[in-house]
Design a protein around this motif. Structure first.
Motif, PDB file in Angstrom:
ATOM      1  N   TRP A  52      -0.838   7.278 -16.562  1.00  0.00           N
ATOM      2  CA  TRP A  52      -2.226   7.519 -16.942  1.00  0.00           C
ATOM      3  C   TRP A  52      -3.205   6.645 -16.153  1.00  0.00           C
ATOM      4  O   TRP A  52      -4.425   6.871 -16.214  1.00  0.00           O
ATOM      5  N   ALA A  53      -2.700   5.693 -15.415  1.00  0.00           N
ATOM      6  CA  ALA A  53      -3.592   4.811 -14.651  1.00  0.00           C
ATOM      7  C   ALA A  53      -3.578   5.131 -13.156  1.00  0.00           C
ATOM      8  O   ALA A  53      -4.361   4.574 -12.400  1.00  0.00           O
ATOM      9  N   ILE A  54      -2.675   6.022 -12.726  1.00  0.00           N
ATOM     10  CA  ILE A  54      -2.543   6.281 -11.282  1.00  0.00           C
ATOM     11  C   ILE A  54      -3.619   7.241 -10.806  1.00  0.00           C
ATOM     12  O   ILE A  54      -3.694   8.382 -11.277  1.00  0.00           O
ATOM     13  N   GLY A  55      -4.447   6.760  -9.902  1.00  0.00           N
ATOM     14  CA  GLY A  55      -5.479   7.596  -9.287  1.00  0.00           C
ATOM     15  C   GLY A  55      -6.553   8.051 -10.258  1.00  0.00           C
ATOM     16  O   GLY A  55      -7.340   8.939  -9.947  1.00  0.00           O
ATOM     17  N   THR A  56      -6.593   7.463 -11.445  1.00  0.00           N
ATOM     18  CA  THR A  56      -7.540   7.921 -12.467  1.00  0.00           C
ATOM     19  C   THR A  56      -8.747   7.003 -12.586  1.00  0.00           C
ATOM     20  O   THR A  56      -9.712   7.338 -13.266  1.00  0.00           O
ATOM     21  N   GLY A  79       0.834  -1.198   0.000  1.00  0.00           N
ATOM     22  CA  GLY A  79       0.000   0.000   0.000  1.00  0.00           C
ATOM     23  C   GLY A  79       0.864   1.242   0.000  1.00  0.00           C
ATOM     24  O   GLY A  79       1.925   1.274   0.640  1.00  0.00           O
ATOM     25  N   ASN A  80       0.435   2.244  -0.731  1.00  0.00           N
ATOM     26  CA  ASN A  80       1.106   3.543  -0.749  1.00  0.00           C
ATOM     27  C   ASN A  80       0.078   4.570  -0.274  1.00  0.00           C
ATOM     28  O   ASN A  80      -0.813   4.943  -1.022  1.00  0.00           O
ATOM     29  N   TRP A  81       0.220   4.975   0.980  1.00  0.00           N
ATOM     30  CA  TRP A  81      -0.785   5.880   1.551  1.00  0.00           C
ATOM     31  C   TRP A  81      -0.676   7.292   1.004  1.00  0.00           C
ATOM     32  O   TRP A  81      -1.580   8.093   1.174  1.00  0.00           O
ATOM     33  N   LYS A  82       0.457   7.630   0.405  1.00  0.00           N
ATOM     34  CA  LYS A  82       0.704   8.997  -0.090  1.00  0.00           C
ATOM     35  C   LYS A  82       0.543  10.010   1.049  1.00  0.00           C
ATOM     36  O   LYS A  82       0.784   9.673   2.203  1.00  0.00           O
ATOM     37  N   MET A  83       0.095  11.248   0.747  1.00  0.00           N
ATOM     38  CA  MET A  83      -0.018  12.267   1.804  1.00  0.00           C
ATOM     39  C   MET A  83      -1.454  12.284   2.326  1.00  0.00           C
ATOM     40  O   MET A  83      -2.199  13.265   2.181  1.00  0.00           O
ATOM     41  N   GLY A 120       0.652  -6.079  -6.489  1.00  0.00           N
ATOM     42  CA  GLY A 120       0.269  -4.707  -6.793  1.00  0.00           C
ATOM     43  C   GLY A 120       0.837  -3.693  -5.828  1.00  0.00           C
ATOM     44  O   GLY A 120       1.081  -3.991  -4.655  1.00  0.00           O
ATOM     45  N   LEU A 121       1.065  -2.493  -6.368  1.00  0.00           N
ATOM     46  CA  LEU A 121       1.337  -1.323  -5.534  1.00  0.00           C
ATOM     47  C   LEU A 121       0.026  -0.530  -5.561  1.00  0.00           C
ATOM     48  O   LEU A 121      -0.442  -0.139  -6.638  1.00  0.00           O
ATOM     49  N   ILE A 122      -0.544  -0.343  -4.389  1.00  0.00           N
ATOM     50  CA  ILE A 122      -1.925   0.104  -4.294  1.00  0.00           C
ATOM     51  C   ILE A 122      -1.990   1.473  -3.634  1.00  0.00           C
ATOM     52  O   ILE A 122      -1.560   1.622  -2.480  1.00  0.00           O
ATOM     53  N   GLY A 123      -2.530   2.459  -4.331  1.00  0.00           N
ATOM     54  CA  GLY A 123      -2.688   3.787  -3.743  1.00  0.00           C
ATOM     55  C   GLY A 123      -4.027   3.912  -3.037  1.00  0.00           C
ATOM     56  O   GLY A 123      -4.202   3.450  -1.906  1.00  0.00           O
ATOM     57  N   GLY A 124      -5.005   4.495  -3.721  1.00  0.00           N
ATOM     58  CA  GLY A 124      -6.316   4.790  -3.135  1.00  0.00           C
ATOM     59  C   GLY A 124      -6.928   3.635  -2.352  1.00  0.00           C
ATOM     60  O   GLY A 124      -7.400   3.820  -1.220  1.00  0.00           O
ATOM     61  N   ALA A 125      -6.913   2.456  -2.925  1.00  0.00           N
ATOM     62  CA  ALA A 125      -7.590   1.318  -2.280  1.00  0.00           C
ATOM     63  C   ALA A 125      -6.871   0.852  -1.014  1.00  0.00           C
ATOM     64  O   ALA A 125      -7.460   0.134  -0.203  1.00  0.00           O
ATOM     65  N   TYR A 152       5.678  -1.406 -11.975  1.00  0.00           N
ATOM     66  CA  TYR A 152       5.309  -0.699 -13.207  1.00  0.00           C
ATOM     67  C   TYR A 152       3.996   0.034 -12.947  1.00  0.00           C
ATOM     68  O   TYR A 152       2.974  -0.596 -12.638  1.00  0.00           O
ATOM     69  N   GLU A 153       4.062   1.359 -13.062  1.00  0.00           N
ATOM     70  CA  GLU A 153       2.878   2.172 -12.818  1.00  0.00           C
ATOM     71  C   GLU A 153       2.687   3.165 -13.967  1.00  0.00           C
ATOM     72  O   GLU A 153       3.291   4.246 -13.967  1.00  0.00           O
ATOM     73  N   PRO A 154       1.872   2.789 -14.953  1.00  0.00           N
ATOM     74  CA  PRO A 154       1.613   3.748 -16.031  1.00  0.00           C
ATOM     75  C   PRO A 154       0.963   4.991 -15.438  1.00  0.00           C
ATOM     76  O   PRO A 154      -0.021   4.889 -14.693  1.00  0.00           O
ATOM     77  N   TYR A 207       2.347  -4.485 -10.426  1.00  0.00           N
ATOM     78  CA  TYR A 207       1.602  -3.534 -11.244  1.00  0.00           C
ATOM     79  C   TYR A 207       0.970  -2.515 -10.308  1.00  0.00           C
ATOM     80  O   TYR A 207       0.477  -2.888  -9.230  1.00  0.00           O
ATOM     81  N   GLY A 208       0.955  -1.248 -10.689  1.00  0.00           N
ATOM     82  CA  GLY A 208       0.252  -0.230  -9.907  1.00  0.00           C
ATOM     83  C   GLY A 208      -0.474   0.729 -10.819  1.00  0.00           C
ATOM     84  O   GLY A 208       0.013   1.078 -11.911  1.00  0.00           O
ATOM     85  N   GLY A 209      -1.634   1.160 -10.389  1.00  0.00           N
ATOM     86  CA  GLY A 209      -2.436   2.107 -11.180  1.00  0.00           C
ATOM     87  C   GLY A 209      -3.890   1.683 -11.144  1.00  0.00           C
ATOM     88  O   GLY A 209      -4.296   0.815 -11.912  1.00  0.00           O
ATOM     89  N   SER A 210      -4.648   2.286 -10.191  1.00  0.00           N
ATOM     90  CA  SER A 210      -6.073   1.984 -10.052  1.00  0.00           C
ATOM     91  C   SER A 210      -6.355   0.490  -9.902  1.00  0.00           C
ATOM     92  O   SER A 210      -7.378  -0.001 -10.374  1.00  0.00           O
ATOM     93  N   CYS A 211      -5.450  -0.197  -9.253  1.00  0.00           N
ATOM     94  CA  CYS A 211      -5.690  -1.608  -8.932  1.00  0.00           C
ATOM     95  C   CYS A 211      -6.671  -1.612  -7.758  1.00  0.00           C
ATOM     96  O   CYS A 211      -6.506  -0.857  -6.799  1.00  0.00           O
ATOM     97  N   GLY A 245      11.203   6.587  -6.871  1.00  0.00           N
ATOM     98  CA  GLY A 245      10.905   6.720  -8.301  1.00  0.00           C
ATOM     99  C   GLY A 245       9.432   6.840  -8.611  1.00  0.00           C
ATOM    100  O   GLY A 245       9.030   6.745  -9.780  1.00  0.00           O
ATOM    101  N   HIS A 246       8.604   7.063  -7.583  1.00  0.00           N
ATOM    102  CA  HIS A 246       7.172   7.214  -7.868  1.00  0.00           C
ATOM    103  C   HIS A 246       6.973   8.392  -8.820  1.00  0.00           C
ATOM    104  O   HIS A 246       7.636   9.430  -8.693  1.00  0.00           O
ATOM    105  N   SER A 247       6.039   8.264  -9.744  1.00  0.00           N
ATOM    106  CA  SER A 247       5.862   9.314 -10.762  1.00  0.00           C
ATOM    107  C   SER A 247       5.475  10.657 -10.128  1.00  0.00           C
ATOM    108  O   SER A 247       5.783  11.712 -10.684  1.00  0.00           O
TER     109      SER A 247
HETATM  110  C1  PEP Z   1       0.214   4.687  -6.713  1.00  0.00           C
HETATM  111  O1  PEP Z   1       0.230   5.897  -6.637  1.00  0.00           O
HETATM  112  O2  PEP Z   1       1.231   4.029  -6.422  1.00  0.00           O
HETATM  113  C2  PEP Z   1      -1.038   4.059  -7.132  1.00  0.00           C
HETATM  114  C3  PEP Z   1      -0.969   2.882  -7.682  1.00  0.00           C
HETATM  115  O3  PEP Z   1      -2.189   4.790  -6.950  1.00  0.00           O
HETATM  116  P1  PEP Z   1      -3.686   4.327  -7.274  1.00  0.00           P
HETATM  117  O4  PEP Z   1      -3.816   2.885  -6.829  1.00  0.00           O
HETATM  118  O5  PEP Z   1      -4.549   5.245  -6.444  1.00  0.00           O
HETATM  119  O6  PEP Z   1      -3.892   4.482  -8.729  1.00  0.00           O
END
Ligand code: PEP
Length: 253
Positions: A171-175, A8-12, A232-237, A167-169, A211-215, A95-97
């Motif tokens: 265009w898929a992050i948080g979208t 999980g990536n809680w971000k800020m 997965g690397l998971i942001g929002g979820a 790998y986190e495209p 894989y990361g990006g809206s997983c 290296g997070h985008s």
């Molecule tokens: C992320 O920022 O690493 C990420 C994968 O975010 P999200 O799951 O919210 O797209």
């Protein structure tokens, strides 16, 4: 056999109290229901020491979301790899985008950060991925290869053992727009092939690639069923304990 992982990536997000509550929830949800993968939560710096206490003795690992590109000294506001390690954390995301995009982190800066993180005994979850424009120009492979060459392909074979790739495209992050499982698999297979060119087939087979990006809970099963996707690397979820647990449980299917 390479390790499967959900990180999980809680971000800020979340103040200290809410972060401790979330970590407690994640820990409790796995206490009597052992995960079939490694589970890691990566938190803001200020949460690390408290969350490390919460997670002591549990199966859940802990990581930071960043660390400094300098060893120590007069760098006001920075947090070094050694400091991160001293909290009890085992991982750091680099290296997070969002760091590349908003904080100007270049390949050179990231190379320094990776070396310092490894020197201080942290495992690195190293992110790479292309923008929508780069994908539309069919340049995604070249972009990802350059990101890896610029910051991690300088490592020795021994150092490489402490690298997890994500790998986190962009265009898929948080979208809410996930890469299809075929798109993700195609890229992860490509990444594994260039790791093999650099470090050999055996090392590539042992490298965990996420894989990361809206997983989320509904697409994790399909993504994780692909042979090259190790989790997965998971942001929002990752901020919603029920969803995070459901993603972890996708490894049970
Ligand atoms: C992320 O920022 O690493 C990420 C994968 O975010 P999200 O799951 O919210 O797209």
């Amino acid at each position: 056999m390479r390790k499967k992982m959900v990180a999980g990536n809680w971000k800020m997000n979340l103040n200290l109290q809410d972060g401790v509550a979330l970590a407690t929830n994640v820990k409790d949800s796995l206490a009597n229901d052992k995960p079939h993968c490694d589970v890691v939560v990566c938190t803001p710096f200020i949460h690390l020491a408290s969350v490390a206490e919460v997670l002591k003795g549990s199966v859940v690992g802990l990581g930071a979301e960043n660390c400094a590109d300098k060893e120590k000294g007069a760098y006001t506001g920075e947090v070094s790899a050694e400091m991160v390690k001293s909290t009890g954390a085992q991982y750091v995301i680099l290296g997070h985008s969002e760091r590349r995009q908003y904080y100007g982190e270049t390949a050179e800066i990231l190379k320094e950060k990776v070396l310092l993180a490894l020197k201080h005994g942290l495992k690195v979850i190293f992110c790479c991925g292309e923008t929508l424009e780069e994908r539309e120009d069919n340049r995604q492979n070249a972009v990802v290869k350059a990101e890896l060459e610029g910051s991690v392909f300088n490592l020795s074979a021994e150092e490489w053992k402490n690298i997890v790739l994500a790998y986190e495209p962009i265009w898929a992050i948080g979208t809410g727009k996930t890469a299809t499982s075929d798109q993700a698999e195609e890229m992860l297979a490509y990444i594994r092939s260039i790791v093999a060119e650099k470090y050999g087939q055996a090392a590539a087979e042992d490298t965990t690639i996420l894989y990361g990006g809206s997983c989320n809970a509904s697409n994790a099963g399909e993504l994780f069923a692909k042979p090259n996707i190790d989790g997965g690397l998971i942001g929002g979820a990752s901020l919603k304990p029920v969803d995070f647990k459901a993603i972890i449980d996708a490894w049970k299917k």
